[in-house]
Design a protein around this motif. Sequence first.
Motif, short mmCIF file in Angstrom:
data_model
loop_
_atom_site.label_atom_id
_atom_site.label_comp_id
_atom_site.label_asym_id
_atom_site.label_seq_id
_atom_site.Cartn_x
_atom_site.Cartn_y
_atom_site.Cartn_z
N ARG A 154 1.04 -1.40 0.10
CA ARG A 154 -0.06 -0.32 -0.37
C ARG A 154 1.03 1.19 0.08
O ARG A 154 1.82 1.19 -0.76
CB ARG A 154 -0.65 0.25 1.21
CG ARG A 154 -1.85 -1.32 1.03
CD ARG A 154 -2.30 -1.58 2.31
NE ARG A 154 -1.81 -1.60 3.45
CZ ARG A 154 -2.33 -2.05 5.03
NH1 ARG A 154 -3.47 -1.47 5.08
NH2 ARG A 154 -1.99 -2.60 5.86
N LYS A 155 0.88 2.16 1.15
CA LYS A 155 1.74 3.51 1.25
C LYS A 155 2.93 2.81 1.50
O LYS A 155 3.97 2.50 1.27
CB LYS A 155 1.01 4.45 2.17
CG LYS A 155 1.83 5.65 2.59
CD LYS A 155 1.38 6.18 3.12
CE LYS A 155 2.78 7.56 3.33
NZ LYS A 155 1.93 8.87 4.25
N MET A 156 2.51 1.52 2.61
CA MET A 156 4.45 1.06 2.87
C MET A 156 3.75 -0.44 2.59
O MET A 156 2.86 -1.02 2.63
CB MET A 156 3.84 1.80 4.56
CG MET A 156 4.67 2.16 4.92
SD MET A 156 4.98 3.20 6.11
CE MET A 156 6.74 1.86 6.19
N GLN A 225 -5.09 0.96 -4.03
CA GLN A 225 -6.00 2.25 -5.01
C GLN A 225 -7.25 2.10 -5.05
O GLN A 225 -7.48 0.95 -5.15
CB GLN A 225 -4.93 2.69 -6.01
CG GLN A 225 -4.79 2.22 -6.83
CD GLN A 225 -3.99 2.87 -8.47
OE1 GLN A 225 -2.90 3.07 -8.34
NE2 GLN A 225 -4.97 3.45 -8.59
N LEU A 226 -7.62 3.03 -5.22
CA LEU A 226 -9.36 2.91 -5.81
C LEU A 226 -8.77 3.95 -7.22
O LEU A 226 -9.06 5.36 -6.89
CB LEU A 226 -10.68 3.54 -4.87
CG LEU A 226 -11.95 3.20 -5.54
CD1 LEU A 226 -12.19 2.21 -5.56
CD2 LEU A 226 -12.27 4.68 -4.90
N GLN A 237 3.43 -8.90 -3.45
CA GLN A 237 4.79 -8.60 -3.61
C GLN A 237 5.30 -10.05 -2.79
O GLN A 237 5.13 -10.62 -1.58
CB GLN A 237 5.54 -7.92 -4.22
CG GLN A 237 5.97 -6.48 -3.08
CD GLN A 237 6.40 -5.20 -3.14
OE1 GLN A 237 5.79 -4.46 -4.22
NE2 GLN A 237 8.20 -5.50 -3.18
N SER A 238 6.75 -10.19 -3.16
CA SER A 238 8.17 -10.87 -2.07
C SER A 238 7.35 -11.91 -1.49
O SER A 238 7.69 -12.37 -0.35
CB SER A 238 7.84 -9.94 -0.62
OG SER A 238 8.42 -8.52 -1.31
N PHE A 239 6.60 -13.25 -2.64
CA PHE A 239 6.33 -14.19 -2.37
C PHE A 239 7.53 -15.07 -1.71
O PHE A 239 8.57 -14.95 -2.78
CB PHE A 239 5.57 -15.07 -3.67
CG PHE A 239 3.94 -14.20 -3.28
CD1 PHE A 239 3.21 -14.43 -2.71
CD2 PHE A 239 3.67 -13.03 -4.68
CE1 PHE A 239 1.50 -14.26 -3.04
CE2 PHE A 239 2.67 -12.08 -4.45
CZ PHE A 239 0.87 -12.95 -4.27
#
Length: 458
Positions: A154-156, A225-226, A237-239
């Motif tokens: 998200r933002k982080m 985001q919308l 990410q980072s799977f």
Amino acid sequence: MLYLLAMDRQRQVRLSFTLLSLNGMEIFEFDAMEDPPSVMEINVYDFDGPFDEVASLGHVEVNFLKYSISELADIWIPLKGKLAQACQSKLHLRIFLNNSRGTEVVKDYLDRMEKEVGRKIAMRSPHTNLEFQKIFSLPPEEFLINDFTCHLKRKMLTQGRLFLSPRIIGFYTNLFGHKTKFFFLWEDIEEIQLVPATLSLMGSPSLLITLRKGRGMDARHGAKQLDDEGRLKFHLQSFVSFNAAHKTIMALWKARSLTPEEKIQLVEEESEAKDLQTEEGGSFLGIEDVKMSEVFSSTIPFDVPILMGIFEGGPVERRIMEKVGCMDYSVTAWEPVRDDAHQRQVHCRLDKKVARRDGEVMSTQQKSPLPDKNGWLIEEVMTFEGIPVGECFNLHIRYQLEQASSKQKSCSVQVFIGMAWLKSCKNRKKITQEVASKLSSRLKKIFSQLEKELIPAN
């Protein structure tokens, strides 16, 4: 689409709606496992005859994942629409989801998914399914197919776990005592994009999931985001096992939401993809708190602000980490997450001398001042890739740095660790002891190297 046949429109609007047919109450039956329904959209219309204009009395969506089987058997649901809301109208439904084949339907479903994914999918234990259902408050017929460690962007970045079942895709984390959880339906998904690996994504591919317009709004707090079209976008990410996660996600999405033509197109696009190499298996063990134990304690001849240099992302931190076996070491800037708390991400590749294999480490760190403002608390949750049994646990580390005295240039350091077991694993006790021993040795090297770096300058 369902129609309410009402001869007396005014009386039907004034009273609570009951779904009627000419023969009385209508009962809809589903096999809960053969093809488990996610939602049923109902539109209620009124007309007096074949030549009359059809009038809408209201509409409603029944989400089967928000109600238990017993609740669905006799439920009143408020109708939506201007007329229905003005009259506070409700629809009375009796819905029975029957499973006459027991656990065999679960096995059959997994067999179908195995053909799509191309790898064996183990059936989870009743205990594992119960824990999964508790996390997301799901009905008892919903069962877990697989779960994967990843980061939600998200933002982080938020480190957590992705859960996949026949009807939902859900994310859950309990990071530093703060929980984030949400889920949405496979049918809600409009598009899944594979984002190629970049340096900003810590060297691994990621997935961008876009929902259909207006769908999944209960999960809005987890979206990146919308967009301008009213669609939620989720970035994962980072799977630890990206290939396994990607193939499983695509197979479940195709099974639930795509038309036959869309499925054929996706199969053709993926026909040249490599075979699945890794897969997370075992049993998700729940969401219990991590038990912490001390592995390092020492008095360091520096003030706390100087000691915090190993958590500031500068040259000193990078040099020290590389000397203790953390290669390609990179960190993000500290960003505020709430009052007095900041968070950052850490990524590195482990030297073979440390891990005996080319492993990667991804960490989320959070720093906050101690209650008396006399030092700092650094909390860290660490995940591993490419290390034997590394997918079975997360490592939790807590650093407590406290100024010893205002008159003395020294501070006390205490480090605690805990293992959050995500999957069943043999030799857990031995693995825990080995991790604690290696981390204790690594901490001694870190603080010893720090003294070598700073003492000449003082």
